[in-house]
Design a protein around this motif. Sequence first.
Motif, PDB file in Angstrom:
ATOM      1  N   THR A  92       2.342  16.228   1.240  1.00 46.66           N
ATOM      2  CA  THR A  92       1.814  16.481   2.580  1.00 46.66           C
ATOM      3  C   THR A  92       2.577  15.645   3.607  1.00 46.66           C
ATOM      4  N   GLU A  93       2.811  14.367   3.291  1.00 53.64           N
ATOM      5  CA  GLU A  93       3.569  13.493   4.188  1.00 53.64           C
ATOM      6  C   GLU A  93       4.983  14.024   4.392  1.00 53.64           C
ATOM      7  N   LEU A  94       5.582  14.511   3.291  1.00 49.04           N
ATOM      8  CA  LEU A  94       6.932  15.063   3.374  1.00 49.04           C
ATOM      9  C   LEU A  94       6.956  16.272   4.299  1.00 49.04           C
ATOM     10  N   GLU A  95       5.980  17.160   4.159  1.00 44.86           N
ATOM     11  CA  GLU A  95       5.903  18.338   5.027  1.00 44.86           C
ATOM     12  C   GLU A  95       5.682  17.918   6.477  1.00 44.86           C
ATOM     13  N   ASP A  96       4.818  16.924   6.690  1.00 43.71           N
ATOM     14  CA  ASP A  96       4.580  16.428   8.047  1.00 43.71           C
ATOM     15  C   ASP A  96       5.873  15.858   8.642  1.00 43.71           C
ATOM     16  N   MET A  97       6.619  15.102   7.821  1.00 44.53           N
ATOM     17  CA  MET A  97       7.879  14.505   8.285  1.00 44.53           C
ATOM     18  C   MET A  97       8.912  15.589   8.608  1.00 44.53           C
ATOM     19  N   ARG A  98       8.956  16.612   7.764  1.00 47.40           N
ATOM     20  CA  ARG A  98       9.880  17.724   8.029  1.00 47.40           C
ATOM     21  C   ARG A  98       9.512  18.429   9.320  1.00 47.40           C
ATOM     22  N   ALA A  99       8.223  18.651   9.522  1.00 46.62           N
ATOM     23  CA  ALA A  99       7.756  19.305  10.753  1.00 46.62           C
ATOM     24  C   ALA A  99       8.085  18.428  11.968  1.00 46.62           C
ATOM     25  N   GLU A 100       7.877  17.136  11.848  1.00 44.00           N
ATOM     26  CA  GLU A 100       8.182  16.191  12.941  1.00 44.00           C
ATOM     27  C   GLU A 100       9.685  16.194  13.241  1.00 44.00           C
ATOM     28  N   ARG A 101      10.484  16.183  12.177  1.00 47.07           N
ATOM     29  CA  ARG A 101      11.936  16.210  12.354  1.00 47.07           C
ATOM     30  C   ARG A 101      12.359  17.498  13.071  1.00 47.07           C
ATOM     31  N   ALA A 102      11.808  18.621  12.645  1.00 51.19           N
ATOM     32  CA  ALA A 102      12.134  19.900  13.274  1.00 51.19           C
ATOM     33  C   ALA A 102      11.695  19.900  14.740  1.00 51.19           C
ATOM     34  N   ARG A 103      10.511  19.321  15.002  1.00 50.44           N
ATOM     35  CA  ARG A 103       9.992  19.255  16.369  1.00 50.44           C
ATOM     36  C   ARG A 103      10.922  18.415  17.248  1.00 50.44           C
ATOM     37  N   ARG A 104      11.443  17.325  16.704  1.00 52.75           N
ATOM     38  CA  ARG A 104      12.339  16.455  17.479  1.00 52.75           C
ATOM     39  C   ARG A 104      13.745  17.048  17.609  1.00 52.75           C
ATOM     40  N   LEU A 105      14.193  17.741  16.570  1.00 50.49           N
ATOM     41  CA  LEU A 105      15.543  18.294  16.582  1.00 50.49           C
ATOM     42  C   LEU A 105      15.674  19.504  17.495  1.00 50.49           C
ATOM     43  N   GLU A 106      14.618  20.285  17.619  1.00 52.70           N
ATOM     44  CA  GLU A 106      14.706  21.522  18.403  1.00 52.70           C
ATOM     45  C   GLU A 106      15.176  21.267  19.832  1.00 52.70           C
ATOM     46  N   PRO A 107      14.563  20.321  20.577  1.00 56.32           N
ATOM     47  CA  PRO A 107      15.068  20.093  21.940  1.00 56.32           C
ATOM     48  C   PRO A 107      16.524  19.594  21.943  1.00 56.32           C
ATOM     49  N   MET A 108      16.877  18.818  20.927  1.00 50.42           N
ATOM     50  CA  MET A 108      18.252  18.329  20.846  1.00 50.42           C
ATOM     51  C   MET A 108      19.220  19.474  20.595  1.00 50.42           C
ATOM     52  N   GLU A 109      18.833  20.385  19.719  1.00 48.77           N
ATOM     53  CA  GLU A 109      19.682  21.540  19.441  1.00 48.77           C
ATOM     54  C   GLU A 109      19.823  22.413  20.684  1.00 48.77           C
ATOM     55  N   VAL A 110      18.722  22.584  21.413  1.00 51.61           N
ATOM     56  CA  VAL A 110      18.767  23.356  22.657  1.00 51.61           C
ATOM     57  C   VAL A 110      19.717  22.673  23.642  1.00 51.61           C
ATOM     58  N   GLU A 111      19.626  21.351  23.743  1.00 52.03           N
ATOM     59  CA  GLU A 111      20.492  20.594  24.649  1.00 52.03           C
ATOM     60  C   GLU A 111      21.956  20.701  24.216  1.00 52.03           C
ATOM     61  N   VAL A 112      22.214  20.628  22.920  1.00 51.77           N
ATOM     62  CA  VAL A 112      23.583  20.779  22.414  1.00 51.77           C
ATOM     63  C   VAL A 112      24.122  22.161  22.781  1.00 51.77           C
ATOM     64  N   GLN A 113      23.308  23.194  22.605  1.00 50.47           N
ATOM     65  CA  GLN A 113      23.737  24.551  22.955  1.00 50.47           C
ATOM     66  C   GLN A 113      24.000  24.669  24.456  1.00 50.47           C
ATOM     67  N   ARG A 114      23.122  24.056  25.252  1.00 47.23           N
ATOM     68  CA  ARG A 114      23.316  24.087  26.710  1.00 47.23           C
ATOM     69  C   ARG A 114      24.618  23.382  27.090  1.00 47.23           C
ATOM     70  N   LEU A 115      24.869  22.229  26.475  1.00 47.89           N
ATOM     71  CA  LEU A 115      26.086  21.473  26.778  1.00 47.89           C
ATOM     72  C   LEU A 115      27.335  22.228  26.307  1.00 47.89           C
ATOM     73  N   GLN A 116      27.235  22.885  25.153  1.00 46.59           N
ATOM     74  CA  GLN A 116      28.378  23.679  24.682  1.00 46.59           C
ATOM     75  C   GLN A 116      28.672  24.825  25.641  1.00 46.59           C
ATOM     76  N   ALA A 117      27.618  25.475  26.128  1.00 48.98           N
ATOM     77  CA  ALA A 117      27.805  26.573  27.086  1.00 48.98           C
ATOM     78  C   ALA A 117      28.408  26.043  28.386  1.00 48.98           C
ATOM     79  N   ALA A 118      27.909  24.900  28.842  1.00 49.41           N
ATOM     80  CA  ALA A 118      28.452  24.299  30.069  1.00 49.41           C
ATOM     81  C   ALA A 118      29.913  23.911  29.874  1.00 49.41           C
ATOM     82  N   LEU A 119      30.229  23.376  28.716  1.00 47.91           N
ATOM     83  CA  LEU A 119      31.609  23.003  28.412  1.00 47.91           C
ATOM     84  C   LEU A 119      32.502  24.236  28.413  1.00 47.91           C
ATOM     85  N   TRP A 120      32.038  25.305  27.783  1.00 48.91           N
ATOM     86  CA  TRP A 120      32.816  26.543  27.745  1.00 48.91           C
ATOM     87  C   TRP A 120      33.066  27.059  29.160  1.00 48.91           C
TER      88      TRP A 120
END
Length: 118
Positions: A18-46
């Motif tokens: 259960t803790e592992l699943e919670d940690m995975r969910a937390e990691r995904a929750r934290r990574l999603e905005p970062m991934e969105v920001e990376v995509q935005r920055l890549q588009a801006a760079l392009w």
Amino acid sequence: DLRHKLKQLQGEKTKLETELEDMRAERARRLEPMEVEVQRLQAALWEEEQRSEGEVEQAQRTTQALERRVRIMEAKLKQRAEQQRLLQAEKQTVEEQLGMAAKQLEALLADESREGDL
């Protein structure tokens, strides 16, 4: 006792899963905005690269056009310098001819004057 130990280990396993699943969910929750920001920055760079390439291409076209204009103006300047040289030579020839004609006219006038005195 062994059953109790097995039940306890299964409970700990379930808790850890259960803790592992919670940690995975937390990691995904934290990574999603970062991934969105990376995509935005890549588009801006392009977009920035495209804009920059466009500016470089425009600068190259402008440079080529200016270089053509310089070559044309240099050719015109050379042509006008040659015309000026020819005009100067022609002027000198005409001045020499006028000088000779003036001397001939003076000689003729002097001859007429002498003939008139006779």
